[in-house]
Design an enzyme around this catalytic site. Structure first.
Site, PDB file in Angstrom:
ATOM      1  CG  MET A  23      -2.053  -1.148   1.083  1.00  0.00           C
ATOM      2  SD  MET A  23      -3.241  -0.915  -0.156  1.00  0.00           S
ATOM      3  CE  MET A  23      -3.982   0.605   0.466  1.00  0.00           C
ATOM      4  CG  ASP A  80      -2.642  -6.669   6.947  1.00  0.00           C
ATOM      5  OD1 ASP A  80      -2.603  -7.942   6.922  1.00  0.00           O
ATOM      6  OD2 ASP A  80      -2.005  -5.995   6.689  1.00  0.00           O
ATOM      7  CE  LYS A 138       1.050   2.193   4.622  1.00  0.00           C
ATOM      8  NZ  LYS A 138       0.211   1.010   5.410  1.00  0.00           N
TER       9      LYS A 138
END
Length: 279
Positions: free
Chosen positions: A27, A143, A45
């Site tokens: 991602m 996750d 991120k």
């Protein structure tokens, strides 16, 4: 890690100066950066949509990630990475987090091989404490896997990357056919397309513990589809190296979410094994 030539010119939202890459995943990429307002280093991120999405689905994905990053920011716990900000740059969200110096559990397993049951239990108890804090705030992780567990140089175990978390009670913005999470760590109910709950994160923790002591996850197959089928239909291969951790693993990896160990019982047993006592 040395700074990337030219990266000094890249500043996100006029505040976060990118210094060097820390890691890359499906991602996007995580950068070491400097917050020039507060004068501290942070992790940023950079989220990228998968190739092939049309503009509508891409914007829906970014909206979901931004919403859920803000949800993760409300979790305050020593075992949860702190989210400071969600910046918007070039039409995409950039998640600004505390910079945790250390290695991921996946890096440790790759370099050193399987863990002892005692060490795996200690790490698992800390991850479970993080999950309990997230669940109390109405946030599912979805996750949990070794790559998302950081073993900090200061001794902390930190659960990170709530980027695909789901906030309880909010509408889902997932696209048709999108697989949320890593197939070999998904719970049976998620593999079947059912609504996950806190017990789904507990299943993923059970897979993580199995992988930590055995060296590979129990249901991994050659393709994502065959892996999901194994998660739903195959019996758990008996662990050979788990020792006192085996009852906790089997208790978390029950196909029926209602039959899994409770978070309280699982953490109590993990603390006991981590301290060197039988489960």
């Amino acid at each position: 890690m040395s700074e990337v030539p030219g990266s000094e010119q890249r500043v996100i939202q006029g505040r976060y100066r990118l210094l060097s890459p820390l890691g890359r995943g499906g991602m996007g990429e995580v950068w070491r950066a400097r917050d020039e307002v507060l004068g501290r280093e942070v992790a940023v991120k950079e989220v990228r949509a998968p190739a092939g999405l049309d503009s509508t689905d891409e914007q829906r994905m970014y909206a979901r990630l931004e919403r859920e990053a803000w949800a993760a920011a409300r979790i305050s716990h020593r075992n949860v990475v702190t989210v400071y900000d969600v910046a918007t740059h070039e039409g995409r969200p950039w998640i600004v987090m505390e910079l945790v110096r250390g290695l991921s559990l996946s890096e440790v397993l790759e370099a050193d091989g399987p863990l002892t049951p005692q060490r795996a239990a200690h790490i698992g108890a800390e991850v479970l404490a993080a999950l309990r804090a997230a669940h109390a705030a109405g946030v599912l992780h979805r996750d949990v896997k070794p790559a998302n567990v950081l073993l900090a140089n200061d001794g902390r175990v930190v659960l990170t990357d709530f980027g695909i978390a789901m906030v309880a009670g909010t509408s889902t913005l997932t696209m048709t056919g999108e697989v949320i999470g890593s197939p070999e760590f998904l719970s049976p109910e998620q593999a079947l397309g059912r609504t996950p709950g806190p017990a789904s994160d507990l299943w993923s923790l059970g897979v993580l513990l199995y992988a930590a002591v055995e060296g590979s996850s129990p249901f991994r197959q050659s393709t994502p589809l065959s892996t999901l089928r194994a998660v739903v239909d195959e019996e758990l291969p008996p662990p050979r190296r788990a020792g006192a951790l085996a009852p906790v693993i089997s208790g978390l990896l029950r196909k029926d979410p209602a039959g899994r160990l409770s978070p309280q019982d699982a953490e109590r047993q993990l603390r006991a094994v981590g301290a060197g006592a039988p489960a």
